[in-house]
Write a protein that holds these residues in place. Structure first.
Motif, PDB file in Angstrom:
ATOM      1  N   GLN A  95      37.743  63.673  60.133  1.00 19.18           N
ATOM      2  CA  GLN A  95      36.725  62.648  59.917  1.00 19.18           C
ATOM      3  C   GLN A  95      37.385  61.371  59.381  1.00 19.18           C
ATOM      4  OE1 GLN A  95      33.519  63.769  57.282  1.00 19.18           O
ATOM      5  NE2 GLN A  95      32.129  62.554  58.516  1.00 19.18           N
ATOM      6  N   PRO A  96      37.175  60.234  60.054  1.00 19.95           N
ATOM      7  CA  PRO A  96      37.820  58.999  59.596  1.00 19.95           C
ATOM      8  C   PRO A  96      37.337  58.587  58.199  1.00 19.95           C
ATOM      9  CG  PRO A  96      36.927  58.737  61.818  1.00 19.95           C
ATOM     10  CD  PRO A  96      36.390  60.023  61.278  1.00 19.95           C
ATOM     11  N   SER A  97      38.240  58.003  57.447  1.00 19.57           N
ATOM     12  CA  SER A  97      37.881  57.491  56.122  1.00 19.57           C
ATOM     13  C   SER A  97      38.898  56.443  55.705  1.00 19.57           C
ATOM     14  CB  SER A  97      37.847  58.620  55.092  1.00 19.57           C
ATOM     15  OG  SER A  97      39.124  59.178  54.945  1.00 19.57           O
ATOM     16  N   VAL A  98      38.465  55.563  54.800  1.00 21.09           N
ATOM     17  CA  VAL A  98      39.335  54.486  54.309  1.00 21.09           C
ATOM     18  C   VAL A  98      39.254  54.452  52.788  1.00 21.09           C
ATOM     19  CG1 VAL A  98      39.687  51.963  54.262  1.00 21.09           C
ATOM     20  CG2 VAL A  98      39.073  53.086  56.409  1.00 21.09           C
ATOM     21  N   THR A  99      40.402  54.214  52.157  1.00 19.37           N
ATOM     22  CA  THR A  99      40.450  54.014  50.706  1.00 19.37           C
ATOM     23  C   THR A  99      40.663  52.526  50.444  1.00 19.37           C
ATOM     24  OG1 THR A  99      41.449  56.189  50.436  1.00 19.37           O
ATOM     25  CG2 THR A  99      41.632  54.672  48.574  1.00 19.37           C
ATOM     26  N   ILE A 100      39.842  51.975  49.551  1.00 13.13           N
ATOM     27  CA  ILE A 100      39.933  50.547  49.215  1.00 13.13           C
ATOM     28  C   ILE A 100      40.285  50.433  47.734  1.00 13.13           C
ATOM     29  CG2 ILE A 100      38.622  48.377  49.061  1.00 13.13           C
ATOM     30  CD1 ILE A 100      36.633  49.853  51.093  1.00 13.13           C
ATOM     31  N   GLN A 101      41.333  49.695  47.449  1.00 12.04           N
ATOM     32  CA  GLN A 101      41.697  49.509  46.042  1.00 12.04           C
ATOM     33  C   GLN A 101      41.535  48.043  45.663  1.00 12.04           C
ATOM     34  OE1 GLN A 101      45.489  51.469  46.095  1.00 12.04           O
ATOM     35  NE2 GLN A 101      44.583  53.425  45.554  1.00 12.04           N
ATOM     36  N   ALA A 102      40.718  47.812  44.649  1.00 13.37           N
ATOM     37  CA  ALA A 102      40.508  46.435  44.182  1.00 13.37           C
ATOM     38  C   ALA A 102      41.714  45.989  43.367  1.00 13.37           C
ATOM     39  CB  ALA A 102      39.246  46.372  43.339  1.00 13.37           C
ATOM     40  N   ASN A 103      41.923  44.672  43.296  1.00 16.63           N
ATOM     41  CA  ASN A 103      43.078  44.191  42.534  1.00 16.63           C
ATOM     42  C   ASN A 103      42.795  44.292  41.029  1.00 16.63           C
ATOM     43  OD1 ASN A 103      41.747  41.830  41.626  1.00 16.63           O
ATOM     44  ND2 ASN A 103      42.316  40.715  43.471  1.00 16.63           N
ATOM     45  N   PRO A 104      43.847  44.199  40.194  1.00 24.06           N
ATOM     46  CA  PRO A 104      43.661  44.414  38.749  1.00 24.06           C
ATOM     47  C   PRO A 104      42.649  43.458  38.120  1.00 24.06           C
ATOM     48  CG  PRO A 104      45.998  44.546  39.297  1.00 24.06           C
ATOM     49  CD  PRO A 104      45.287  44.095  40.544  1.00 24.06           C
ATOM     50  N   ALA A 105      42.660  42.165  38.526  1.00 19.60           N
ATOM     51  CA  ALA A 105      41.747  41.195  37.888  1.00 19.60           C
ATOM     52  C   ALA A 105      40.296  41.562  38.190  1.00 19.60           C
ATOM     53  CB  ALA A 105      42.066  39.787  38.384  1.00 19.60           C
ATOM     54  N   PHE A 106      40.010  41.867  39.454  1.00 18.90           N
ATOM     55  CA  PHE A 106      38.644  42.250  39.833  1.00 18.90           C
ATOM     56  C   PHE A 106      38.262  43.563  39.133  1.00 18.90           C
ATOM     57  CE2 PHE A 106      35.582  44.535  42.367  1.00 18.90           C
ATOM     58  CZ  PHE A 106      34.658  43.567  42.728  1.00 18.90           C
ATOM     59  N   SER A 107      39.191  44.509  39.109  1.00 20.88           N
ATOM     60  CA  SER A 107      38.896  45.815  38.506  1.00 20.88           C
ATOM     61  C   SER A 107      38.588  45.662  37.023  1.00 20.88           C
ATOM     62  CB  SER A 107      40.090  46.764  38.691  1.00 20.88           C
ATOM     63  OG  SER A 107      40.360  46.948  40.065  1.00 20.88           O
ATOM     64  N   GLN A 108      39.371  44.819  36.349  1.00 22.14           N
ATOM     65  CA  GLN A 108      39.141  44.586  34.922  1.00 22.14           C
ATOM     66  C   GLN A 108      37.763  43.955  34.710  1.00 22.14           C
ATOM     67  OE1 GLN A 108      41.600  45.179  32.276  1.00 22.14           O
ATOM     68  NE2 GLN A 108      39.595  45.105  31.297  1.00 22.14           N
ATOM     69  N   ALA A 109      37.446  42.950  35.524  1.00 22.73           N
ATOM     70  CA  ALA A 109      36.191  42.212  35.343  1.00 22.73           C
ATOM     71  C   ALA A 109      34.965  43.092  35.609  1.00 22.73           C
ATOM     72  CB  ALA A 109      36.183  40.981  36.250  1.00 22.73           C
ATOM     73  N   HIS A 110      35.089  44.084  36.493  1.00 27.15           N
ATOM     74  CA  HIS A 110      33.930  44.882  36.900  1.00 27.15           C
ATOM     75  C   HIS A 110      33.998  46.327  36.418  1.00 27.15           C
ATOM     76  CE1 HIS A 110      33.942  41.445  39.639  1.00 27.15           C
ATOM     77  NE2 HIS A 110      32.631  41.596  39.639  1.00 27.15           N
ATOM     78  N   PHE A 111      34.931  46.599  35.498  1.00 30.88           N
ATOM     79  CA  PHE A 111      35.213  47.984  35.134  1.00 30.88           C
ATOM     80  C   PHE A 111      33.982  48.719  34.597  1.00 30.88           C
ATOM     81  CE2 PHE A 111      37.372  51.507  33.037  1.00 30.88           C
ATOM     82  CZ  PHE A 111      38.309  51.829  34.019  1.00 30.88           C
ATOM     83  N   ASP A 112      33.157  48.012  33.837  1.00 30.94           N
ATOM     84  CA  ASP A 112      32.011  48.683  33.214  1.00 30.94           C
ATOM     85  C   ASP A 112      30.702  48.440  33.963  1.00 30.94           C
ATOM     86  OD1 ASP A 112      33.537  49.843  31.147  1.00 30.94           O
ATOM     87  OD2 ASP A 112      33.645  47.875  30.177  1.00 30.94           O
ATOM     88  N   ASN A 113      30.808  47.849  35.149  1.00 32.21           N
ATOM     89  CA  ASN A 113      29.593  47.595  35.925  1.00 32.21           C
ATOM     90  C   ASN A 113      29.152  48.853  36.671  1.00 32.21           C
ATOM     91  OD1 ASN A 113      30.110  45.063  35.040  1.00 32.21           O
ATOM     92  ND2 ASN A 113      30.320  44.107  37.045  1.00 32.21           N
ATOM     93  N   ASP A 114      27.970  48.776  37.263  1.00 30.58           N
ATOM     94  CA  ASP A 114      27.487  49.874  38.108  1.00 30.58           C
ATOM     95  C   ASP A 114      28.462  50.048  39.273  1.00 30.58           C
ATOM     96  OD1 ASP A 114      25.877  51.580  39.740  1.00 30.58           O
ATOM     97  OD2 ASP A 114      25.295  49.759  40.839  1.00 30.58           O
TER      98      ASP A 114
END
Ligand SMILES: Cc1cc2nc3c(=O)[nH]c(=O)nc-3n(C[C@H](O)[C@H](O)[C@H](O)COP(=O)(O)OP(=O)(O)OC[C@H]3O[C@@H](n4cnc5c(N)ncnc54)[C@H](O)[C@@H]3O)c2cc1C
Length: 323
Positions: free
Chosen positions: A223-242
């Motif tokens: 089954q096809p699938s893709v993993t997406i990794q956000a960059n550190p700045a975006f990850s830090q800014a949204h870490f506690d979001n939904d």
């Protein structure tokens, strides 16, 4: 027979455990997770298999090259034909995902999973006798040597909760080690993604650091699938979001490669500690305690999967050499 306890069944801990077992130690590895591998993590969603921590590794050092060759010969590791800044070195992957490498390494080891260590103490400070470790399940484990391969911030928490001579540990060094956070989205698709061959893309702008196509990588043939990794700045800014909302927002920017109509489902994982960005230059840190207590992992030495391996190996060699 000398005995060693290891905290952490990532590649650093498993490498040290294998080496010390070879040297005749009685070794027990404890990990809080359900399985082994730590950040070499692979998840199953439906019929899909997705690497959601480390995506590949390179092998620069002779020790790691030898180990990698063994893994290739055992059909555990293969090559992903990616060309990028690391492109002069082959990109090695787990044929059945990165966690399969750790599972292979753990096969002949005593690894106790589901054991979060909450306290360490010397059995006898007076005699310099070894270590007692207590886990969240209230089990205790004892050994002559203790090797800690968990991310440095988690090691600091453990030390603060333990009864350790504060002068014996170089807290400043541990406090210096810093990790980048990473928000990872795992998307399962109805049909193959639009990512160009070989399914690895690092956009040069925007919040996404990396897209990896698990189908093209060969680890998710059903089954096809893709993993997406956000960059550190975006990850830090949204870490506690939904997190599902964050995943939705990221997917919204990737329609060119992942058409919304092709998405079956997705999950989001957040890594508080992903890559060790600021590391201690030496492969491990030894505490000034009578019984050996060593700290290692990817926060020491060269970082990443290879650095963690080399750290584990160096710790094991130091312990068996009585250093
Ligand atoms: C999203 C992401 C992408 C990455 N991409 C790459 C890549 O492409 N290439 C690359 O080379 N590297 C990559 N890395 C980094 C690589 O995964 C790590 O450097 C390496 O796996 C670290 O291994 P380790 O053994 O030092 O630590 P870990 O793998 O973190 O192992 C530590 C273990 O300790 C356990 N633990 C923690 N606290 C406790 C406790 N109190 N009690 C018991 N057990 C505990 C954890 O469960 C874990 O299993 C990536 C990491 C992430 C998260």
């Amino acid at each position: 027979m000398p005995s060693t306890l290891l905290i952490g069944a990532g590649i650093a801990g498993l490498t040290a455990a294998r080496e010390l077992t070879r040297q005749g130690h009685h070794v027990t590895v404890l990990d809080k997770g359900r399985g082994v591998g730590g950040r070499m993590a692979t998840r199953r969603i439906d019929q899909s298999r997705l690497d959601h921590g480390a995506q590949y590794f390179t092998a620069h050092s002779p020790d790691f090259q030898t180990f990698t060759t063994e893994l290739i010969e055992s059909n555990v590791v293969g090559i992903w034909p990616v060309s990028d800044p690391d492109g002069q070195f082959p990109h090695y992957i787990g044929c059945e995902g990165m966690s399969a490498i750790a599972k292979h390494m753990a096969e002949s080891l005593d690894v106790q999973t589901g054991e979060r260590v909450v306290r360490i103490e010397q059995i006898s400070v007076l005699t310099g006798q070894g270590w007692r470790v207590t886990s969240e399940t209230d089990r205790t484990f004892e050994a002559d040597n203790l090797l800690i391969t968990i991310p440095a911030p988690q090691a600091l928490t453990l030390l603060h909760d333990s009864d350790i001579d504060a002068d014996a540990v170089d807290f400043t060094t541990l406090e210096t080690i810093q990790y980048a956070p990473c928000i990872t989205v795992m998307v399962v698709l109805k049909r193959p993604s639009q990512l160009p061959h070989p399914g690895s893309l690092r956009p040069d702008h925007g919040p996404v650091a990396w897209l990896a196509d698990n189908f093209q990588k060969g680890i998710s043939p059903n089954q096809p699938s893709v993993t997406i990794q956000a960059n550190p700045a975006f990850s830090q800014a949204h870490f506690d979001n939904d997190l599902m909302g964050v995943g939705h927002a990221l997917l919204g920017q990737l329609a060119e490669y992942i058409p919304p109509a092709d998405i079956l489902t997705y999950q989001v994982h957040r890594w508080r500690y992903s890559m060790a960005e600021v590391r201690h230059p030496e492969p491990y840190l030894r505490a000034q305690t009578p019984a050996p207590l060593l700290f290692g992992g990817d926060g020491f030495g060269t970082g990443n999967v290879e650095g963690a391996f080399l750290s584990g190996l160096a710790m094991a060699r130091a312990v068996s050499a009585g250093q």
